[in-house]
Motif scaffolding. Structure first.
Motif, PDB file in Angstrom:
ATOM      1  N   VAL A 355       0.904  -1.370  -0.100  1.00 30.72           N
ATOM      2  CA  VAL A 355      -0.147   0.017  -0.083  1.00 30.72           C
ATOM      3  C   VAL A 355       0.764   1.088   0.029  1.00 30.72           C
ATOM      4  O   VAL A 355       0.494   2.229  -0.785  1.00 30.72           O
ATOM      5  CB  VAL A 355      -0.946   0.123   1.199  1.00 30.72           C
ATOM      6  CG1 VAL A 355      -2.001   1.209   1.261  1.00 30.72           C
ATOM      7  CG2 VAL A 355      -1.913  -1.375   1.056  1.00 30.72           C
ATOM      8  N   ASP A 356       1.944   1.064   0.804  1.00 25.24           N
ATOM      9  CA  ASP A 356       2.945   2.478   0.765  1.00 25.24           C
ATOM     10  C   ASP A 356       3.317   2.546  -0.614  1.00 25.24           C
ATOM     11  O   ASP A 356       3.522   3.863  -1.119  1.00 25.24           O
ATOM     12  CB  ASP A 356       4.165   2.282   1.729  1.00 25.24           C
ATOM     13  CG  ASP A 356       3.839   2.542   3.213  1.00 25.24           C
ATOM     14  OD1 ASP A 356       3.135   3.408   3.411  1.00 25.24           O
ATOM     15  OD2 ASP A 356       4.137   1.538   4.156  1.00 25.24           O
ATOM     16  N   LYS A 357       3.828   1.452  -1.218  1.00 21.21           N
ATOM     17  CA  LYS A 357       4.270   1.473  -2.811  1.00 21.21           C
ATOM     18  C   LYS A 357       3.436   2.190  -3.491  1.00 21.21           C
ATOM     19  O   LYS A 357       3.632   2.790  -4.600  1.00 21.21           O
ATOM     20  CB  LYS A 357       4.939   0.284  -3.219  1.00 21.21           C
ATOM     21  CG  LYS A 357       6.099  -0.127  -2.509  1.00 21.21           C
ATOM     22  CD  LYS A 357       6.641  -1.533  -2.892  1.00 21.21           C
ATOM     23  CE  LYS A 357       7.797  -2.110  -1.963  1.00 21.21           C
ATOM     24  NZ  LYS A 357       8.108  -3.574  -2.305  1.00 21.21           N
ATOM     25  N   LEU A 358       2.138   1.813  -3.380  1.00 23.84           N
ATOM     26  CA  LEU A 358       1.053   2.183  -4.706  1.00 23.84           C
ATOM     27  C   LEU A 358       0.691   3.705  -4.212  1.00 23.84           C
ATOM     28  O   LEU A 358       0.941   4.506  -5.299  1.00 23.84           O
ATOM     29  CB  LEU A 358      -0.280   1.579  -3.970  1.00 23.84           C
ATOM     30  CG  LEU A 358      -0.377   0.196  -4.475  1.00 23.84           C
ATOM     31  CD1 LEU A 358      -1.742  -0.609  -3.954  1.00 23.84           C
ATOM     32  CD2 LEU A 358      -0.469  -0.049  -6.079  1.00 23.84           C
ATOM     33  N   ILE A 359       0.758   4.292  -2.977  1.00 23.61           N
ATOM     34  CA  ILE A 359       0.783   5.556  -2.507  1.00 23.61           C
ATOM     35  C   ILE A 359       1.699   6.582  -3.321  1.00 23.61           C
ATOM     36  O   ILE A 359       1.660   7.487  -3.984  1.00 23.61           O
ATOM     37  CB  ILE A 359       0.712   5.869  -1.350  1.00 23.61           C
ATOM     38  CG1 ILE A 359      -0.631   5.142  -0.569  1.00 23.61           C
ATOM     39  CG2 ILE A 359       0.537   7.510  -1.018  1.00 23.61           C
ATOM     40  CD1 ILE A 359      -0.741   5.458   0.955  1.00 23.61           C
ATOM     41  N   ALA A 360       3.239   5.799  -3.032  1.00 28.59           N
ATOM     42  CA  ALA A 360       4.267   6.257  -3.745  1.00 28.59           C
ATOM     43  C   ALA A 360       4.256   6.590  -5.454  1.00 28.59           C
ATOM     44  O   ALA A 360       4.825   7.568  -5.958  1.00 28.59           O
ATOM     45  CB  ALA A 360       5.685   5.763  -3.407  1.00 28.59           C
ATOM     46  N   THR A 361       3.347   5.926  -6.149  1.00 27.50           N
ATOM     47  CA  THR A 361       3.316   5.675  -7.246  1.00 27.50           C
ATOM     48  C   THR A 361       2.573   7.245  -8.051  1.00 27.50           C
ATOM     49  O   THR A 361       2.733   7.445  -9.166  1.00 27.50           O
ATOM     50  CB  THR A 361       2.577   4.578  -8.079  1.00 27.50           C
ATOM     51  OG1 THR A 361       1.057   4.605  -7.767  1.00 27.50           O
ATOM     52  CG2 THR A 361       3.316   3.229  -7.843  1.00 27.50           C
ATOM     53  N   GLY A 362       1.506   7.711  -7.056  1.00 26.95           N
ATOM     54  CA  GLY A 362       0.813   8.790  -7.482  1.00 26.95           C
ATOM     55  C   GLY A 362      -0.513   8.232  -7.770  1.00 26.95           C
ATOM     56  O   GLY A 362      -1.678   9.490  -8.072  1.00 26.95           O
ATOM     57  N   MET A 363      -0.720   7.223  -7.891  1.00 27.32           N
ATOM     58  CA  MET A 363      -2.420   6.612  -8.237  1.00 27.32           C
ATOM     59  C   MET A 363      -3.117   6.599  -6.880  1.00 27.32           C
ATOM     60  O   MET A 363      -2.447   6.940  -5.888  1.00 27.32           O
ATOM     61  CB  MET A 363      -2.532   5.386  -8.691  1.00 27.32           C
ATOM     62  CG  MET A 363      -2.082   4.215  -7.478  1.00 27.32           C
ATOM     63  SD  MET A 363      -2.503   2.766  -8.244  1.00 27.32           S
ATOM     64  CE  MET A 363      -1.097   2.256  -9.019  1.00 27.32           C
ATOM     65  N   LYS A 364      -4.264   7.213  -7.131  1.00 23.26           N
ATOM     66  CA  LYS A 364      -5.259   7.247  -6.049  1.00 23.26           C
ATOM     67  C   LYS A 364      -5.434   5.903  -5.407  1.00 23.26           C
ATOM     68  O   LYS A 364      -5.713   4.902  -5.910  1.00 23.26           O
ATOM     69  CB  LYS A 364      -6.676   7.650  -6.571  1.00 23.26           C
ATOM     70  CG  LYS A 364      -7.833   7.858  -5.266  1.00 23.26           C
ATOM     71  CD  LYS A 364      -8.862   8.851  -5.670  1.00 23.26           C
ATOM     72  CE  LYS A 364      -8.456  10.180  -5.925  1.00 23.26           C
ATOM     73  NZ  LYS A 364      -9.710  10.953  -6.161  1.00 23.26           N
ATOM     74  N   VAL A 365      -5.188   5.956  -3.855  1.00 23.44           N
ATOM     75  CA  VAL A 365      -5.478   4.780  -3.162  1.00 23.44           C
ATOM     76  C   VAL A 365      -6.480   5.052  -2.089  1.00 23.44           C
ATOM     77  O   VAL A 365      -6.418   5.816  -1.380  1.00 23.44           O
ATOM     78  CB  VAL A 365      -3.962   4.259  -2.372  1.00 23.44           C
ATOM     79  CG1 VAL A 365      -4.378   3.096  -1.711  1.00 23.44           C
ATOM     80  CG2 VAL A 365      -2.892   4.023  -3.568  1.00 23.44           C
ATOM     81  N   VAL A 366      -7.502   4.227  -2.210  1.00 25.85           N
ATOM     82  CA  VAL A 366      -8.617   4.441  -1.201  1.00 25.85           C
ATOM     83  C   VAL A 366      -8.814   3.047  -0.407  1.00 25.85           C
ATOM     84  O   VAL A 366      -8.889   2.120  -1.007  1.00 25.85           O
ATOM     85  CB  VAL A 366      -9.964   4.900  -1.940  1.00 25.85           C
ATOM     86  CG1 VAL A 366     -11.166   4.841  -1.340  1.00 25.85           C
ATOM     87  CG2 VAL A 366      -9.552   6.004  -3.023  1.00 25.85           C
ATOM     88  N   VAL A 367      -9.092   3.288   0.757  1.00 28.25           N
ATOM     89  CA  VAL A 367      -9.290   2.139   1.681  1.00 28.25           C
ATOM     90  C   VAL A 367     -10.775   2.421   2.308  1.00 28.25           C
ATOM     91  O   VAL A 367     -11.206   3.652   2.719  1.00 28.25           O
ATOM     92  CB  VAL A 367      -8.433   2.187   2.889  1.00 28.25           C
ATOM     93  CG1 VAL A 367      -8.880   0.956   3.966  1.00 28.25           C
ATOM     94  CG2 VAL A 367      -7.053   1.523   2.342  1.00 28.25           C
ATOM     95  N   TYR A 368     -11.836   1.542   2.110  1.00 30.19           N
ATOM     96  CA  TYR A 368     -13.180   1.851   2.650  1.00 30.19           C
ATOM     97  C   TYR A 368     -13.490   0.541   3.456  1.00 30.19           C
ATOM     98  O   TYR A 368     -13.358  -0.653   2.948  1.00 30.19           O
ATOM     99  CB  TYR A 368     -14.113   2.267   1.475  1.00 30.19           C
ATOM    100  CG  TYR A 368     -14.459   1.047   0.500  1.00 30.19           C
ATOM    101  CD1 TYR A 368     -15.320   0.143   0.578  1.00 30.19           C
ATOM    102  CD2 TYR A 368     -13.489   0.971  -0.796  1.00 30.19           C
ATOM    103  CE1 TYR A 368     -15.598  -0.558  -0.499  1.00 30.19           C
ATOM    104  CE2 TYR A 368     -13.817   0.162  -1.583  1.00 30.19           C
ATOM    105  CZ  TYR A 368     -14.695  -0.818  -1.550  1.00 30.19           C
ATOM    106  OH  TYR A 368     -14.895  -1.463  -2.700  1.00 30.19           O
ATOM    107  N   ASN A 369     -14.411   0.781   4.313  1.00 25.08           N
ATOM    108  CA  ASN A 369     -14.814  -0.179   5.284  1.00 25.08           C
ATOM    109  C   ASN A 369     -16.260  -0.156   5.886  1.00 25.08           C
ATOM    110  O   ASN A 369     -16.514   0.910   6.404  1.00 25.08           O
ATOM    111  CB  ASN A 369     -13.795  -0.681   6.371  1.00 25.08           C
ATOM    112  CG  ASN A 369     -13.407  -1.971   6.602  1.00 25.08           C
ATOM    113  OD1 ASN A 369     -12.458  -2.266   5.916  1.00 25.08           O
ATOM    114  ND2 ASN A 369     -13.710  -2.568   7.841  1.00 25.08           N
ATOM    115  N   GLY A 370     -17.009  -1.426   5.873  1.00 29.09           N
ATOM    116  CA  GLY A 370     -18.159  -1.261   6.493  1.00 29.09           C
ATOM    117  C   GLY A 370     -18.176  -1.622   7.886  1.00 29.09           C
ATOM    118  O   GLY A 370     -17.321  -2.404   8.329  1.00 29.09           O
TER     119      GLY A 370
END
Length: 452
Positions: A355-370
């Protein structure tokens, strides 16, 4: 003669995955395409694309332009996106093949993929072809998408988002990173914009270690029950600390059994659901002895077989299988137990660093939870979030959240926090299957993810 020509056309379209919109019956009332990609020798992955349909466009949202491609990955590992995610959660038709008004097809082209290989209609012809870790799953996803875009090159420039649920979160995170690396290397040409990690199995022990307290605080465990659950969770943690990953998976399954016994069969997917549903027609009542190791029967039954309960099993192995022209030798869900078993050594490993690496790419990273989910409870999600190495983490944690509404005037549907390209959404009145439990709010969230 005319009848014969039409019959031949129908047979060819069904066998080869043709684009149909003939309005002859329910499955024909939606425009879709489907097919297989041989991602490796003996490994055949199935995809099913539903094209964006303006008649499903939410009345409280503006149409999206350009139209995104929304990938959906299911959990398990071994559960089927083309089955459960499609007919139970967000596809254009429900289990009775009636129209679903909160279908995601009103907002984009929705691509359901049965992965890892062996899930749903995907299959292997050699038992050595099952994936055993998340990197192999990601490599297969890259191969699948190259095959898919080879058939639909017109969609390459459309914004691509990978959405998911449960163990699909680990798969989505790893796959998004692998695709990003392919794009950077110039070996893949797609417009990947973001990933949405829904009730995602990112850090398994942060879920397991918060199960007891979560159930206790919601009045579903007493003191002896809390002690029993915490003891089982600690045994699981010890296995993780020792690097014994397969044993950790076994003990995770045992911890679920302890909860079932002490919380009167609480529903792991929504703690407010009835504890004793009618199981007479449920596929998970079948004898799993010999299909799954005894110590994993509870885990498999709860987290894979529940996704294949009747009447979905009958639909997918009956009318849908015939409609799609699936090979006779393939049984929908017939290899799911082998998929689950093959991943046992990787199941409990965290992927926070991904997840850290995904954020570093610049793409949008969204975590959502019920907030009614137990298997991936929100306290556990918040716990692993604090372990990220993201530079903005301290600023993020100090922010107040923002109330969110499906449309103006509606009651609060959840809350969100956003900094740069990272977001966290708390979804109220929803369990593990957020699109099922909070359909309108999920459309609002999806729209915000794509447009904000």
């Amino acid at each position: 003669m005319k009848f014969l020509v039409l019959l031949i056309i129908a047979i060819v379209a069904t066998c080869n995955g043709g684009v149909l919109n003939m309005n002859q019956r329910s499955l024909d009332s939606v425009k879709s395409d489907w097919g297989y990609v041989t991602v490796r020798e003996d490994a055949h992955m199935f995809w099913w694309l539903f094209f964006q349909d303006p008649t499903y466009q939410p009345s409280f949202l503006s149409p999206l332009d350009p139209i995104p491609v929304l990938i959906w990955l299911q959990g398990g590992p071994g559960a089927s996106g083309t089955g459960y995610g499609n007919f139970e959660e967000l596809g254009p038709l429900d289990l009775d093949l009636n129209r679903r008004e909160t279908s995601w097809t009103g907002m984009g082209h929705v691509l359901f993929i049965d992965n890892p290989v062996g899930s749903g209609y995907s299959y292997v012809t050699n038992s050595n072809a099952y994936t055993t870790n998340i990197d192999e799953i990601a490599a297969d996803m890259v191969a699948l998408l190259k095959g898919f875009y080879g058939k639909h090159p017109e969609l390459k420039t459309n914004p691509l988002y990978i959405m998911c649920e449960s163990y699909g979160g680990k798969m989505a995170a790893a796959s998004a990173l692998a695709i990003s690396q392919e794009i950077e290397a110039g070996t893949m040409d797609v417009n990947l914009q973001g990933v949405g990690l829904g009730d995602a199995w990112i850090s398994p022990m942060d879920s397991v270690n918060t199960w007891g307290e979560y159930l206790y605080e919601t009045g579903l465990l007493d003191d002896p029950g809390l002690a029993a659950v915490n003891q089982a969770a600690q045994a699981t943690q010890n296995a993780v600390n020792n690097g014994d990953w397969s044993r950790a998976t076994n003990l995770w399954s045992l911890t679920e059994s302890v909860i079932i016994n002490h919380a009167d069969n609480v529903d792991f997917y929504n703690i407010l659901s009835p504890h004793h549903p009618n199981l007479a027609s449920r596929r998970n009542t079948r004898n799993l002895t010999g299909l799954v190791p005894e110590e994993l029967i509870q885990g498999y039954s709860q987290n894979v077989n529940n996704y294949a309960a009747d009447p979905l099993d009958a639909l997918m192995n009956g009318e849908v299988k015939t409609y799609l022209g699936i090979p006779e030798s393939v049984t929908w869900g017939g290899q799911s137990n082998a998929v689950f078993n093959a991943q046992a050594g990787d199941f409990m490993k965290p992927v926070i660093d991904t997840v850290d690496k995904l954020i570093a790419t610049g793409m949008k990273v969204v975590v959502y939870n019920g907030h009614l989910d137990l298997i991936v409870d929100t306290p556990g999600q918040e716990l692993w979030l604090k372990k990220m190495n993201w530079q903005q983490l301290s600023n993020f944690m100090s922010m107040d959240w923002t109330p969110e509404y499906a449309y103006k005037g509606k009651d609060t549907g959840g809350f969100s926090k956003k900094i740069d390209n990272f977001e966290f959404w708390w979804v109220l009145k929803a369990g593990h299957m957020v699109p099922m439990d909070a359909g309108e709010f999920t459309l609002h969230m999806l729209n915000d993810i794509i447009t904000a």
